[in-house]
Design an enzyme around this catalytic site. Structure first.
Site, mmCIF file in Angstrom:
data_model
loop_
_atom_site.group_PDB
_atom_site.id
_atom_site.type_symbol
_atom_site.label_atom_id
_atom_site.label_comp_id
_atom_site.label_asym_id
_atom_site.label_seq_id
_atom_site.Cartn_x
_atom_site.Cartn_y
_atom_site.Cartn_z
ATOM 1 N N ASP A 118 55.904 6.732 30.311
ATOM 2 C CA ASP A 118 57.047 7.638 30.491
ATOM 3 C C ASP A 118 58.154 7.006 31.333
ATOM 4 O OD1 ASP A 118 55.079 7.876 32.538
ATOM 5 O OD2 ASP A 118 55.993 9.727 33.255
ATOM 6 N N HIS A 144 51.089 4.329 44.044
ATOM 7 C CA HIS A 144 50.751 5.026 42.804
ATOM 8 C C HIS A 144 49.464 4.417 42.225
ATOM 9 C CE1 HIS A 144 51.634 7.769 39.629
ATOM 10 N NE2 HIS A 144 51.974 6.887 38.725
#
Lengths: 312, 312
Positions: free
Chosen positions: B66, B142
């Site tokens: 994404d 992340h």
């Protein structure tokens, strides 16, 4: 007995603000199949509220980006949605190399669902068969290896007339027999003709997908008598040379193919962004083949049941 | 002295009908840079009429689909548009392996323009420098290696006061001297103080991009005093555990980072599709950091000129 086609994108080469790249979603008897998957296909599937988790078969005509770059996002989204069911891809073999390479944008081997890859082959081939329909592939004439597809409904069995079931008190075995076209001879010698108690099933319907290709009359034999033909129409007649050069078709050429194939209806799309007003495509095609419609993003076409077959 | 940010996509993980995935386009003094390039970015660039042929620098924060699946389409479209000028990519090194592999979706070596690939590195680094601005990268927290970016305007020279130019009949050389802060001593002994004939330039502005990341206070040192902070805000406080598990932030956490960094304004986005009403994000963040805005696809934010520097 649903057979609908929804066109998700109608641009050629690159998308623009109003047209996504090529993708068609078919609903046949409640089963969904996807043909081509340009960038943003998953966005269009959501916009038109297609239950795309139910797509188990994806067909890719060729490996130009505007026909398959949406596949990476769709495969990833299926992972996020915890898809478990197998997914079948029918595509040029190079896509297998790409997806299964260690450098693939999507790590196919780590997906929680299985991908079956079916490479498209030379000639006219049956590539997929379901209970109610099947799909065949055939080659087109584009800059790189490219395939067209025809999705055909299977021939259905005749319908037994309700009043005749009551009149003759037909049992289950007898009903199955007359649906197979067999006459019944009862123990008491009574003969019940299959033709008398049944009506023939409607003719099987078909949808043909022809994109991208140069004007290519050999395609006609593969799509003879198709109910609905989608044919690319990137250019108009005044740019016919450019069409030939880039291995694309004009609106007139798409209509000529529809006419030669005896199609019932033609839908054209894959319009070059150079034309601001697409009505010229419709005017041009309509002169050669009257029952032509212009595709737009989101256009839904229902393939109607055909007249009853006369042969039975 | 333009410095604007247009947010092209605000979904997290997968797009939906109203939200495209992450991509931000910056216009700094008429130069465009793109940060992240989720699927459909080129469609958004067209929708918002960005002259995207002028983008020469693209920054990719991390390799979740994404945030970069739109790159293949954009690179291909540049080819179709016959781009000739070099394109610089700043991204995790694995993207280089992907793009330059023989199985790449885009055949990078056959493109008519040159791609310069700049792999992102550990620590806080200057990654790009232009006449009027520069970009630094720093690491986030992340699930895979992920970077944030800060885009900083360079310190401008003081402005020479028009009436003073006339009053003293300042020549070109003299104007350049006072802009450098040098006092002028003329042949006749006349002294013209730089401070008297100039006004200090506005403070340099900056834009910080922080996505995707778990709540990560060490990021504060990299973005201290930033004018506009974009911080991801995938979840709200009641789902804080889920945020930590998936290495994302809540609206409250984004606001805490903005507060600690002394940001002038916060814009939040990257909303999980689970929340139908995104006003809860604004309510939550606004309690901690008042000057918060909610991103939506197409939101354009102008970074205003700051108060005049007092040090000069």
């Amino acid at each position: 007995v649903n057979f609908t086609v929804r066109i998700l994108g109608t641009s050629s080469a690159h998308p623009n603000a109003n047209r996504f790249p090529t993708s068609h979603i078919l609903n046949i008897y409640g089963k969904y199949i996807l043909i081509d998957c340009g960038e943003g296909t998953q966005i269009q599937l959501r916009k038109f509220k297609i239950p795309f988790g139910h797509i188990n078969h994806i067909f890719i005509s060729h490996l130009h980006g505007d026909h398959f770059f949406g596949l990476f996002g769709l495969l990833s989204t299926y992972e996020l949605l915890h898809r478990g069911s197998d997914l079948h891809l029918y595509a040029p073999v190079q896509l297998r190399d790409m997806l299964f390479s260690p450098q693939s944008p999507v790590k196919v081997k780590e997906l929680p669902y299985k991908i079956w890859f079916h490479p498209l082959r030379k000639g006219h081939n049956l590539v997929m068969e379901d209970k109610n329909f099947f799909v065949e592939s055939f080659e087109l004439d584009h800059r790189i290896p490219t395939w067209g597809f025809i999705v055909k409904e299977k021939k259905r069995k005749p319908n037994v007339i309700k009043s005749k079931i009551e009149e003759y008190s037909l049992g289950i075995e007898e009903i199955l027999a007359v649906k197979r076209g067999e006459d019944i001879i009862r123990d008491n010698g009574q003969v019940i003709k299959a033709k008398e108690v049944t009506t023939p099933a409607p003719e099987p319907r078909s949808y043909s997908f022809v994109s991208d290709t140069r004007f290519f009359p050999p395609v006609v034999e593969h799509i003879k008598g198709t109910d609905l033909l989608y044919h690319e129409s990137t250019f108009i007649k005044k740019d016919e040379d450019l069409a030939a050069q880039t291995y694309h078709s004009t609106a007139e050429q798409a209509a000529m193919i529809a006419k030669q194939a005896g199609a019932k209806q033609l839908v054209i799309g894959h319009f070059s962004a150079r034309y601001k007003d697409t009505s010229v495509f419709l005017d041009e095609a309509g002169k050669v083949f009257k029952n032509t419609v212009l595709a737009y993003d989101g256009l839904k076409l229902e393939i109607p049941l055909r007249k009853i077959s006369s042969e039975e």
